[in-house]
Design a protein around this motif. Structure first.
Motif, mmCIF file in Angstrom:
data_model
loop_
_atom_site.group_PDB
_atom_site.id
_atom_site.type_symbol
_atom_site.label_atom_id
_atom_site.label_comp_id
_atom_site.label_asym_id
_atom_site.label_seq_id
_atom_site.Cartn_x
_atom_site.Cartn_y
_atom_site.Cartn_z
ATOM 1 N N ALA A 193 0.833 -1.208 0.000
ATOM 2 C CA ALA A 193 0.000 0.000 0.000
ATOM 3 C C ALA A 193 0.866 1.256 0.000
ATOM 4 O O ALA A 193 0.527 2.263 -0.644
ATOM 5 C CB ALA A 193 -0.930 -0.003 1.218
ATOM 6 N N TYR A 194 2.005 1.206 0.714
ATOM 7 C CA TYR A 194 2.919 2.354 0.741
ATOM 8 C C TYR A 194 3.543 2.577 -0.639
ATOM 9 O O TYR A 194 3.679 3.723 -1.100
ATOM 10 C CB TYR A 194 4.015 2.138 1.789
ATOM 11 C CG TYR A 194 3.492 1.814 3.170
ATOM 12 C CD1 TYR A 194 2.325 2.397 3.650
ATOM 13 C CD2 TYR A 194 4.155 0.894 3.978
ATOM 14 C CE1 TYR A 194 1.845 2.090 4.916
ATOM 15 C CE2 TYR A 194 3.687 0.584 5.247
ATOM 16 C CZ TYR A 194 2.524 1.188 5.709
ATOM 17 O OH TYR A 194 2.043 0.876 6.959
ATOM 18 N N LEU A 195 3.889 1.471 -1.268
ATOM 19 C CA LEU A 195 4.467 1.585 -2.616
ATOM 20 C C LEU A 195 3.447 2.143 -3.604
ATOM 21 O O LEU A 195 3.789 2.950 -4.478
ATOM 22 C CB LEU A 195 4.965 0.217 -3.084
ATOM 23 C CG LEU A 195 6.123 -0.403 -2.288
ATOM 24 C CD1 LEU A 195 6.494 -1.761 -2.883
ATOM 25 C CD2 LEU A 195 7.325 0.524 -2.270
ATOM 26 N N GLU A 214 1.535 6.700 -6.956
ATOM 27 C CA GLU A 214 0.494 7.677 -7.296
ATOM 28 C C GLU A 214 1.068 9.104 -7.242
ATOM 29 O O GLU A 214 0.807 9.928 -8.126
ATOM 30 C CB GLU A 214 -0.668 7.529 -6.316
ATOM 31 C CG GLU A 214 -1.812 8.505 -6.560
ATOM 32 C CD GLU A 214 -2.894 8.365 -5.494
ATOM 33 O OE1 GLU A 214 -3.636 9.348 -5.281
ATOM 34 O OE2 GLU A 214 -2.983 7.284 -4.868
ATOM 35 N N LEU A 215 1.858 9.383 -6.213
ATOM 36 C CA LEU A 215 2.446 10.720 -6.070
ATOM 37 C C LEU A 215 3.468 10.998 -7.168
ATOM 38 O O LEU A 215 3.512 12.091 -7.740
ATOM 39 C CB LEU A 215 3.104 10.854 -4.693
ATOM 40 C CG LEU A 215 2.165 10.753 -3.484
ATOM 41 C CD1 LEU A 215 2.967 10.850 -2.181
ATOM 42 C CD2 LEU A 215 1.100 11.834 -3.525
ATOM 43 N N THR A 221 9.061 11.574 -4.451
ATOM 44 C CA THR A 221 8.620 10.825 -3.271
ATOM 45 C C THR A 221 9.606 9.709 -2.934
ATOM 46 O O THR A 221 10.063 8.982 -3.817
ATOM 47 C CB THR A 221 7.224 10.211 -3.511
ATOM 48 O OG1 THR A 221 6.308 11.257 -3.866
ATOM 49 C CG2 THR A 221 6.717 9.503 -2.268
ATOM 50 N N GLU A 222 9.896 9.588 -1.639
ATOM 51 C CA GLU A 222 10.734 8.500 -1.132
ATOM 52 C C GLU A 222 9.892 7.636 -0.205
ATOM 53 O O GLU A 222 9.050 8.145 0.544
ATOM 54 C CB GLU A 222 11.934 9.069 -0.365
ATOM 55 C CG GLU A 222 12.844 8.025 0.244
ATOM 56 C CD GLU A 222 14.007 8.622 1.033
ATOM 57 O OE1 GLU A 222 14.667 7.861 1.767
ATOM 58 O OE2 GLU A 222 14.227 9.845 0.929
ATOM 59 N N VAL A 223 10.127 6.327 -0.237
ATOM 60 C CA VAL A 223 9.434 5.387 0.647
ATOM 61 C C VAL A 223 10.434 4.828 1.651
ATOM 62 O O VAL A 223 11.565 4.487 1.288
ATOM 63 C CB VAL A 223 8.810 4.224 -0.150
ATOM 64 C CG1 VAL A 223 8.094 3.251 0.798
ATOM 65 C CG2 VAL A 223 7.838 4.732 -1.195
ATOM 66 N N VAL A 224 10.028 4.740 2.915
ATOM 67 C CA VAL A 224 10.855 4.071 3.924
ATOM 68 C C VAL A 224 10.847 2.581 3.602
ATOM 69 O O VAL A 224 9.799 1.928 3.677
ATOM 70 C CB VAL A 224 10.321 4.335 5.346
ATOM 71 C CG1 VAL A 224 11.120 3.517 6.366
ATOM 72 C CG2 VAL A 224 10.403 5.823 5.679
ATOM 73 N N LEU A 279 -5.621 14.155 -1.390
ATOM 74 C CA LEU A 279 -4.213 14.265 -1.014
ATOM 75 C C LEU A 279 -3.391 15.033 -2.042
ATOM 76 O O LEU A 279 -2.617 15.936 -1.694
ATOM 77 C CB LEU A 279 -3.616 12.868 -0.804
ATOM 78 C CG LEU A 279 -2.122 12.839 -0.435
ATOM 79 C CD1 LEU A 279 -1.872 13.585 0.870
ATOM 80 C CD2 LEU A 279 -1.617 11.398 -0.345
ATOM 81 N N LEU A 280 -3.537 14.694 -3.321
ATOM 82 C CA LEU A 280 -2.737 15.357 -4.356
ATOM 83 C C LEU A 280 -2.999 16.858 -4.377
ATOM 84 O O LEU A 280 -2.066 17.670 -4.420
ATOM 85 C CB LEU A 280 -3.040 14.746 -5.725
ATOM 86 C CG LEU A 280 -2.466 13.355 -5.997
ATOM 87 C CD1 LEU A 280 -2.918 12.871 -7.370
ATOM 88 C CD2 LEU A 280 -0.954 13.386 -5.938
#
Length: 460
Positions: free
Chosen positions: A372-374, A379-380, A387-390, A442-443
């Protein structure tokens, strides 16, 4: 086995990421303004053939050349046939001569690349540095109007950089040489030598320059030196003042009158191009140290930080490519030493605190929800948001601390509650504010906040 100490050679500027972002922002601003005035990009190899690079152009730069030699050539005792470029002007001359029949004239090019000089190691002097050049090259002739357009470009660049008030100072080599002729200094080599000394006036001071011109090898008469120094102290405060001071110089020979005529046209055209009179001025001490300049010359200084010296310089030349072609290819151009300028501005406190080019960090609350985080990050990114993901699970506080230290403004939390309600927790670290936002909004929310205060480059 002993470790090799990690170290950089003296004379290079190696930046941490946030400073690199600020520096890149400076280069982007310069590039954007060059393109706005219709200049096209060019890149040349970092190495040139030694016999091509080391053609006579005057000044000290050719004594600071780094030669390039392969290990095989060294083992055979061969002399280096390649050298690193020490500026972008000589490679440009070679480029134009080589591609003369493929280019459209007037040829308007910009070039933003590194150059290399064997500078003596000292604070603020660089062996590897970026130059940001523009030149207009003509075929057989080039209108003096191009000399006036260059200051308009300088004005656009430094207005956009927003580093404080500045003045573009102008002179004309022909005017100076004609003045010297009127004093009896007719020898061309002597004129160039005197020009180089006069160009050091701001660095060495009036008394030092006077002493040098009176002593060997110049041995000029004291009265003549006084007249030279009186001439080079001429400054203007407005366009009308500049034109009046040019008129007050009296009559001169052909070279002198040509230089004065060119300066008059350049100054009046600069105003027509929309440059405020307060931002350009006549300064008859500006000579530039390189011998290939023949007409208009420029230097730009920050009004509130004169100790920084010239932040942009250049001028008109009649036949720089004469070493490579029989064609007449006159030109005019300027150079911004971006590396040194950035270093000086940072030392003077004129570079704001940089922020990361990463705009959003998506945190990891639950390893099972990693897909879901990915998906949120994808999307962003599709919407143009960096955007960076932990990627590795850790305490949420540690993830926030990471974002703060990295200069990332927005942090998104997508936990069990948020997933159930189809919302996202958005924390704005700069505004020190946390809000819950519907996933569908959100966007729009992110883009609205980013447009209000910006999120990249350097803070003013």
């Amino acid at each position: 086995m002993a470790l090799t100490p990690a170290r950089t050679m003296p004379g290079v500027l190696e930046l941490l990421p946030l400073d690199q972002i600020a520096f890149q922002g400076m280069l982007d601003t310069i590039r954007r303004n060059y393109e706005r005035f219709g200049f096209l990009p060019v890149e040349t190899p970092v190495m040139e053939f030694t016999d091509v690079l080391l053609t006579k152009s005057g000044g000290e730069t050719e004594r600071q050349v780094y030669f390039v030699q392969s290990t095989g050539s060294m083992e055979q005792g061969g002399k280096p046939e390649l050298a690193l470029r020490f500026d972008l002007t000589v490679p440009l001359a070679r480029y134009v001569a080589e591609h003369e029949h493929e280019l459209n004239f007037p040829f308007r090019r910009y070039q933003i690349q590194r150059v290399y000089r064997g500078e003596r190691a000292q604070r603020g002097r660089f062996r590897e540095f970026y130059q940001c050049d523009i030149d207009v090259i003509g075929k057989d002739s080039l209108s003096i109007r191009f000399d006036a357009e260059i200051p308009a470009i300088i004005h656009a660049v430094f207005s956009d950089l927003a580093i404080g008030p500045f003045t573009i100072q102008l002179n004309n080599r022909r005017l100076m040489r004609g003045w010297f002729e009127g004093l009896g200094i007719a020898d061309g080599e002597m004129q160039m030598a005197v020009l180089r000394e006069v160009d050091k006036l701001d660095k060495r001071g009036m008394d030092a320059v006077r002493a040098t011109l009176c002593a060997e090898p110049f041995s000029l008469d004291a009265a003549m030196v006084d007249r030279i120094l009186e001439f080079v102290q001429v400054r203007s405060t407005s366009l009308a003042d500049a034109l009046a001071k040019l008129d007050s110089l009296g009559n001169g020979g052909e070279v002198f009158e040509q230089g004065r005529s060119e300066l008059r046209e350049v100054l009046t055209t600069i105003k027509a191009l929309g440059v405020p009179e307060s931002d350009f001025a006549l300064n008859l001490s500006i000579a530039r140290g390189l011998d290939y300049y023949t007409g208009t010359v420029y230097e730009t200084t920050l009004d509130e930080h004169p100790q920084i010296g010239s932040i942009c310089s250049g001028g008109r030349y009649e036949n720089l490519a004469g070493n490579y072609t029989k064609s007449s290819l006159p030109g005019v151009g300027i150079s911004i030493g971006a590396t040194r300028l950035f270093w000086q501005l940072r030392e003077a406190g004129l570079i704001g605190k940089a922020v990361s080019s990463v705009e959003v960090l998506v945190t990891q609350m639950d390893a099972e929800q990693f897909p879901a985080y990915l998906a949120l990050a994808a999307e962003l990114r599709a919407a143009g948001i960096n955007t960076e993901v932990v990627m590795e699970a850790s305490k949420l506080g540690k993830q926030f601390k990471y974002a703060d230290r990295a200069g990332i403004r927005f942090v998104l939390v997508l936990g069990e509650n948020e997933l159930a309600k189809a919302t996202v927790m958005l924390k704005d670290l700069r505004a020190e504010e946390q809000i819950e936002v519907a996933r569908t909004d959100l966007l729009a929310t992110l883009k609205s906040r980013m447009s209000q205060t910006g999120n990249s480059g350097a803070r003013p």
